[in-house]
Design a protein around this motif. Structure first.
Motif, PDB file in Angstrom:
ATOM      1  N   VAL A   1      99.858  37.336 125.203  1.00 49.20           N
ATOM      2  CA  VAL A   1     101.168  37.921 125.462  1.00 49.20           C
ATOM      3  C   VAL A   1     101.024  39.353 125.959  1.00 49.20           C
ATOM      4  CG1 VAL A   1     103.357  38.599 124.418  1.00 49.20           C
ATOM      5  CG2 VAL A   1     102.324  36.408 123.811  1.00 49.20           C
ATOM      6  N   VAL A   2     100.153  40.119 125.336  1.00 53.00           N
ATOM      7  CA  VAL A   2      99.890  41.478 125.804  1.00 53.00           C
ATOM      8  C   VAL A   2      99.447  41.446 127.265  1.00 53.00           C
ATOM      9  CG1 VAL A   2      98.390  43.498 125.547  1.00 53.00           C
ATOM     10  CG2 VAL A   2      99.334  42.380 123.514  1.00 53.00           C
ATOM     11  N   ASP A   3      98.553  40.521 127.601  1.00 52.41           N
ATOM     12  CA  ASP A   3      98.005  40.464 128.957  1.00 52.41           C
ATOM     13  C   ASP A   3      99.086  40.165 129.990  1.00 52.41           C
ATOM     14  OD1 ASP A   3      95.431  41.093 128.235  1.00 52.41           O
ATOM     15  OD2 ASP A   3      94.711  39.027 128.189  1.00 52.41           O
ATOM     16  N   TYR A   4      99.971  39.207 129.718  1.00 54.61           N
ATOM     17  CA  TYR A   4     100.944  38.868 130.763  1.00 54.61           C
ATOM     18  C   TYR A   4     102.217  39.693 130.691  1.00 54.61           C
ATOM     19  CZ  TYR A   4     103.163  35.411 127.490  1.00 54.61           C
ATOM     20  OH  TYR A   4     103.780  34.774 126.436  1.00 54.61           O
ATOM     21  N   MET A   5     102.360  40.533 129.642  1.00 54.74           N
ATOM     22  CA  MET A   5     103.528  41.415 129.563  1.00 54.74           C
ATOM     23  C   MET A   5     103.169  42.889 129.747  1.00 54.74           C
ATOM     24  SD  MET A   5     105.953  40.018 126.475  1.00 54.74           S
ATOM     25  CE  MET A   5     106.713  38.393 126.506  1.00 54.74           C
TER      26      MET A   5
ATOM     27  N   GLY B   1     112.335  39.125 129.083  1.00 52.31           N
ATOM     28  CA  GLY B   1     111.869  39.096 130.456  1.00 52.31           C
ATOM     29  C   GLY B   1     111.516  40.470 131.001  1.00 52.31           C
ATOM     30  N   PRO B   2     110.850  40.485 132.153  1.00 51.21           N
ATOM     31  CA  PRO B   2     110.361  41.738 132.730  1.00 51.21           C
ATOM     32  C   PRO B   2     111.470  42.555 133.377  1.00 51.21           C
ATOM     33  CG  PRO B   2     109.853  39.898 134.178  1.00 51.21           C
ATOM     34  CD  PRO B   2     110.445  39.300 132.943  1.00 51.21           C
ATOM     35  N   GLY B   3     111.331  43.886 133.281  1.00 43.77           N
ATOM     36  CA  GLY B   3     112.268  44.795 133.945  1.00 43.77           C
ATOM     37  C   GLY B   3     111.634  46.141 134.241  1.00 43.77           C
ATOM     38  N   PRO B   4     110.400  46.187 134.737  1.00 40.92           N
ATOM     39  CA  PRO B   4     109.739  47.491 134.937  1.00 40.92           C
ATOM     40  C   PRO B   4     110.419  48.364 135.969  1.00 40.92           C
ATOM     41  CG  PRO B   4     108.461  45.739 135.971  1.00 40.92           C
ATOM     42  CD  PRO B   4     109.525  45.067 135.152  1.00 40.92           C
TER      43      PRO B   4
ATOM     44  N   ARG C   1     104.137  37.619 135.045  1.00 45.53           N
ATOM     45  CA  ARG C   1     103.024  38.025 135.921  1.00 45.53           C
ATOM     46  C   ARG C   1     103.514  38.301 137.332  1.00 45.53           C
ATOM     47  NH1 ARG C   1     100.519  35.847 140.758  1.00 45.53           N
ATOM     48  NH2 ARG C   1      98.251  36.140 140.607  1.00 45.53           N
ATOM     49  N   ASP C   2     104.279  37.376 137.866  1.00 38.93           N
ATOM     50  CA  ASP C   2     104.709  37.502 139.262  1.00 38.93           C
ATOM     51  C   ASP C   2     105.687  38.659 139.450  1.00 38.93           C
ATOM     52  OD1 ASP C   2     103.128  35.326 139.688  1.00 38.93           O
ATOM     53  OD2 ASP C   2     104.748  33.959 140.270  1.00 38.93           O
ATOM     54  N   ALA C   3     106.673  38.786 138.557  1.00 35.19           N
ATOM     55  CA  ALA C   3     107.642  39.867 138.681  1.00 35.19           C
ATOM     56  C   ALA C   3     106.972  41.223 138.549  1.00 35.19           C
ATOM     57  CB  ALA C   3     108.731  39.710 137.624  1.00 35.19           C
ATOM     58  N   SER C   4     106.041  41.341 137.608  1.00 36.90           N
ATOM     59  CA  SER C   4     105.353  42.616 137.402  1.00 36.90           C
ATOM     60  C   SER C   4     104.505  42.977 138.616  1.00 36.90           C
ATOM     61  CB  SER C   4     104.479  42.541 136.146  1.00 36.90           C
ATOM     62  OG  SER C   4     105.255  42.261 134.994  1.00 36.90           O
ATOM     63  N   LEU C   5     103.734  42.013 139.114  1.00 37.28           N
ATOM     64  CA  LEU C   5     102.892  42.307 140.268  1.00 37.28           C
ATOM     65  C   LEU C   5     103.733  42.648 141.493  1.00 37.28           C
ATOM     66  CD1 LEU C   5     100.026  39.646 139.946  1.00 37.28           C
ATOM     67  CD2 LEU C   5      99.997  42.059 139.287  1.00 37.28           C
ATOM     68  N   ALA C   6     104.829  41.941 141.670  1.00 41.60           N
ATOM     69  CA  ALA C   6     105.698  42.241 142.815  1.00 41.60           C
ATOM     70  C   ALA C   6     106.203  43.680 142.746  1.00 41.60           C
ATOM     71  CB  ALA C   6     106.868  41.254 142.862  1.00 41.60           C
ATOM     72  N   TYR C   7     106.549  44.118 141.542  1.00 39.94           N
ATOM     73  CA  TYR C   7     107.035  45.491 141.413  1.00 39.94           C
ATOM     74  C   TYR C   7     105.910  46.509 141.616  1.00 39.94           C
ATOM     75  CZ  TYR C   7     108.825  49.829 139.561  1.00 39.94           C
ATOM     76  OH  TYR C   7     109.180  51.145 139.425  1.00 39.94           O
TER      77      TYR C   7
END
Length: 702
Positions: A510-514, A530-533, A660-666
Motif C-alpha cells: 500500500v505504501v508503494d502504490y500510494m 483515492g489519489p489527489g496529489p 499508480r497511473d494517476a500519480s505517475l500522470a501527475y
C-alpha cells in the motif's frame, strides 16, 4: 471450519472472529484436549464465571464434546492466588501484577490439574483466553506452561462513533452502540465485543467520537454508558467518554469554559461525580481540544496543561484519568503542520497532573501509510505518553484494501529515539525509560454492525494485532499474524503459511502504490479516498496535498532540514543529524525530510524518478501476487469468507493501478520526464483522473 483435507469448507460470515473454536479432527482433539474434562472454579465473581463459560465454549467447540462435571475427569481449575490450595503451591505470581496470568499443569493432592490462575479474577480471565489461544494454534494441555503480564497499563479502543449512529472513518457499517434502544436493550453483540477484546487484552473502550457532542454527558446518555459498562465489567473493560471542552456552556449554562474559572471547575466536578454514581469504575475522559475546530483551553489563552489538569482534578478522587490528545491541527503554525504538536506540548513537559496521560499519534501528521515516529516520543521525559494508532484504514484503502498493520505498529514501536542508548518508542510508551506508572496504547477502532465486525476478514487482523501488541509491544508482527491466521482459518501450515505471507508484505505494498519514499497526504480531500496529489485550491495551505509533496520541475519532497522548516531539530540531536542529511536518511522516509532532485541516484542505482516508478509498480505487483496466493487457498477456506476476500482483492488491484497511473500522470506533468523504458503508460490522461468524484464515500461525515 474443518481442517480435514477431504471435507469441504463450509460458509461462515466472520462473526466469530478469532474465537471460532471449530471442531478439530478426532486425532487432533484427543491429542490437544485429551478427552472430556471438568471445569472447576474456586471462588465466585462475574469474571470467573465468564472465564469458565469461555473455556466450556472453547473445549466444546474444539473437541466436539461438552465438558462434564466428573471428578474423575481431567480438570481445568480456575482460581486466584488467594485460594488456599493455590497459595500452597508457591507459584511465581507476585511479579504478574493485577492482570497477569499463569497456566500450568500442577499437582493438588493426588490430582493433576491444569491450573489457570492470577492475582485477580481478571488475570484468570486473561489466562483462560491464553489457554484457548494455545489450543487453537496447535498446542496441547499436556505440559502446558504459559505466563504473561501486560507491559502497558491502558490498552484502549477509541470509537469514533457519533450519537446518530454514524462512525467517522468507520468502514464496517453503523455504530455498534444502538443509543436509541440503550439502556434497556443490551444486545448480545455487546457481550461478544467484550469477549473479543478480553481475548487480546484490551481493557478500555472510549464509547464516543473525539469530535464529541456535549449531549454525551447528559443524564440519559450516562445511563446508556452505564448499561454498556455493566456488560463489559466481567471482561475487565472500563468505559471512558470523550468530553467536549465547552460542555459547561452548552449543558451548564455558564458563560465560559475557562479551565481556571472556579465555576467551570465546579461544574466538571459535579458532572464527574454524577458519572461515577452511575458507573463506579468509570475510567475517565478522552479530550480533543483546539484541533480541527474543537473547543479547548487555548480559546481562553490557557495551556493544554491548564485544561487537562482541571479535568484531572475532577476525576482524581475517583481514581480516574484524563487522556489528553496531542493532535493539534490548526492554523497556528503555517510553516509546517508536522511541527505543531511538539511546539505546543514540549514546553509543557512536567506540568501535567499525575493522572493525565498525553495521547500522541504514531506520526506527526495524521495516520499516513508511513510516517516517521512522532518527535514527542523521547522529548517529554517528565510526562507519560500514550501512543495512538489508527486501526481503521482511513488512509490505507478503507475496508476493501488488504493492509495488515502489524508491521506498521512494530516499525513505530521499534524506532529508536536516540535520546538515550537503546531507547525505543516502545520503551517510552511502556514506561520503562522513565518509570511512569501511567502507560497506554490507544487504537482508533474499525468496529461496526457489519456481521464481520470490521468490514472484511483481514481487517479483523488489525484489531487483533493492536490488542496483542498493546499487551506486549515486543511481540512482533509475524508471530501475531501466525496466531491470528491459525485461529481465524485453520492451524494447518498449508493455510497459515500463505496467509501470513500475504499479510506481511501487504502494508508495504500500500505504501508503494500510494506514498512511496516518504510521500504523505496525497489522498483526495475530505473522504481521503483515492489519489489527489494535484489538489491545490483549498483555503488553508495545509489542507492541500501539494503542501506536503512540494513537487516542481527540480524535485519533490518536503524540506524539513534547517534550509526548510527544520522539523528535524525536534528529534534528539543524534537522530536529527542523521535525518538532516539525505545520504543518512532512510530512503523509505527520504521525501518526508528532503526536497530531492528527480535525477538523484538511489541505493539501487536508479534515479529517484525511476525508483518511484519502480515502487508504484512493485505495489501493484504485490497485490496481483496476493490475489494469486489467495486463489490457491480456495479449497482451504470457507466459501463465504474466501469469496468476499477474493472480490476485495480484485478491487484492490484495480485501485492500486488507479493510484499508480494517476500519480505517475501527475508527476510527469510536473517533471516533464518520460517513463523508464518498458514501463506501461497510465491508462488515461491526467484530466480523466482529476475528474473522478466520490460524493458519498463511507466513513466521511457529509
Amino acid at each position: 471450519m474443518t481442517t480435514s483435507m477431504t471435507a469441504p469448507a463450509h460458509a461462515e460470515d466472520g462473526y466469530d472472529l478469532w474465537l471460532r473454536y471449530r471442531t478439530l479432527p478426532a486425532a487432533d482433539a484427543a491429542a490437544r484436549v485429551g478427552g472430556a474434562r471438568t471445569i472447576e472454579v474456586r471462588g465466585a465473581s462475574p469474571a470467573l464465571t465468564a472465564s469458565a463459560n469461555e473455556i466450556r465454549r472453547g473445549l466444546a467447540g474444539l473437541s466436539g464434546n461438552a465438558p462434564v462435571a466428573d471428578a474423575r475427569a481431567p480438570a481445568i481449575m480456575l482460581a486466584t492466588a488467594q485460594n488456599r490450595d493455590v497459595a500452597m503451591l508457591h507459584l511465581p505470581l507476585a511479579p504478574l501484577g493485577a492482570e497477569g496470568y499463569l497456566v500450568r499443569r500442577v499437582s493438588l493432592g493426588n490430582r493433576k490439574v491444569t491450573l489457570v490462575t492470577g492475582n485477580t479474577d481478571i488475570g484468570v480471565l486473561y489466562g483462560s483466553f491464553a489457554l484457548l489461544r494455545h489450543l487453537q494454534t496447535g498446542g496441547s494441555l499436556d505440559r502446558i506452561d504459559l505466563t504473561s503480564s501486560p507491559r502497558v497499563k491502558l490498552r484502549v479502543l477509541d470509537h469514533w462513533d457519533n450519537l446518530d449512529g454514524v462512525v467517522e472513518r468507520g468502514y464496517a457499517g453503523a455504530s455498534l452502540w444502538d443509543w436509541w434502544t440503550l439502556p434497556d436493550l443490551r444486545d448480545p453483540r455487546y457481550t461478544d465485543y467484550a469477549r473479543a477484546n478480553a481475548s487480546i487484552g484490551i481493557n478500555g473502550t472510549v464509547l464516543n467520537n473525539v469530535n464529541a457532542k456535549a449531549e454525551s454527558l447528559t443524564a440519559p446518555h450516562i445511563a446508556k454508558a452505564a448499561a454498556l459498562a455493566d456488560v463489559f465489567r466481567p471482561y475487565g473493560i472500563k468505559v471512558y467518554l470523550a468530553a467536549r471542552f465547552s460542555a459547561p456552556i452548552e449543558l451548564g449554562g455558564l458563560k465560559t469554559a475557562d479551565p481556571l474559572d472556579p465555576q467551570v471547575a465546579a461544574w466538571w466536578k459535579a458532572k464527574t461525580d454524577e458519572i461515577y454514581r452511575a458507573i463506579p469504575d468509570f475510567g475517565g475522559f478522552l479530550v480533543k481540544a483546539n484541533s480541527e475546530g474543537q473547543p479547548g483551553p487555548r480559546d481562553y489563552h490557557r495551556s493544554h496543561a491548564d485544561g487537562a489538569n482541571m479535568l484531572a482534578a475532577a476525576v482524581a478522587p475517583h481514581g480516574g484519568i484524563v487522556m489528553w490528545r496531542a493532535f493539534v491541527y490548526a492554523e497556528t503554525d503555517p510553516e509546517d503542520r508536522a511541527k505543531q504538536a511538539y511546539t505546543e506540548f514540549k514546553p509543557l513537559d512536567g506540568k501535567f497532573a499525575p493522572n493525565v496521560i498525553v495521547q500522541v499519534k504514531n506520526g506527526a501528521i495524521d495516520f499516513q501509510p508511513r510516517e516517521p515516529f512522532h518527535p514527542l516520543f523521547g522529548a517529554m521525559p517528565k510526562t507519560p505518553l500514550m501512543i495512538e494508532f489508527q486501526i481503521t484504514k482511513e488512509y490505507l484503502g478503507f475496508a476493501t484494501h488488504l493492509a495488515y498493520l502489524g508491521p506498521m505498529f512494530a516499525e513505530t514501536l521499534a524506532s529508536e529515539t536516540m535520546r538515550t542508548p537503546g531507547e525505543t518508542v516502545a520503551k517510552v510508551v511502556d514506561g520503562s525509560v522513565e518509570g511512569h506508572a501511567q502507560t497506554g496504547m490507544a487504537g482508533v477502532a474499525n468496529i461496526g454492525r457489519d456481521r464481520d465486525w470490521a468490514g472484511s476478514t483481514f481487517n479483523q487482523a488489525n484489531w487483533y494485532a493492536f490488542g496483542r501488541m498493546a499487551w506486549d509491544p515486543t511481540l512482533g508482527a509475524a508471530p501475531v499474524a501466525r496466531e491470528w491466521a491459525a485461529m481465524t482459518f485453520a492451524p494447518s501450515p498449508r493455510v497459515v503459511d500463505p496467509v501470513v505471507a500475504i499479510m506481511m508484505g501487504s502494508r508495504e505494498a500500500v505504501v508503494d502504490y500510494m506514498t512511496p519514499l516518504g510521500l504523505a497526504h496525497v489522498m483526495a480531500t475530505g473522504h481521503h479516498y483515492g489519489p489527489g496529489p494535484w489538489i491545490a485550491d483549498l483555503k488553508r495551505p495545509e489542507w492541500n496535498p501539494v503542501y506536503y509533496h512540494r513537487a516542481d520541475k527540480a524535485g519533490i519532497g518536503f524540506d524539513r532540514t534547517k534550509t526548510g522548516s527544520n522539523a528535524v531539530a525536534q528529534y534528539a540531536p543524534a537522530l536529527a543529524r542523521k535525518l538532516a542529511d539525505p545520504a543518512t536518511t532512510p530512503e523509505r522516509e527520504l521525501l518526508w525530510f528532503h526536497h530531492v532532485a528527480w535525477d538523484r541516484r538511489m541505493a539501487s542505482g536508479r534515479t529517484l524518478w525511476a525508483e518511484m516508478v519502480h515502487d508504484y509498480d512493485s505495489g501493484v505487483g504485490y497485490v496481483a501476487d496476493m490475489r494469486r496466493r489467495w486463489d490457491g487457498l480456495k479449497t482451504q477456506v470457507d466459501t463465504e469468507r474466501w469469496a468476499k476476500t477474493a472480490t476485495y482483492l480484485a478491487v484492490q488491484e484495480h485501485e492500486a493501478r488507479w493510484w499508480r497511473d494517476a500519480s505517475l500522470a501527475y508527476w510527469m506533468s510536473v517533471n516533464d520526464l518520460p517513463l523508464p523504458a518498458g514501463v506501461a503508460a497510465p491508462a488515461h490522461d491526467l484530466a480523466w483522473y482529476k475528474a473522478q468524484r466520490f460524493p458519498y464515500a463511507p466513513g466521511n461525515p457529509q
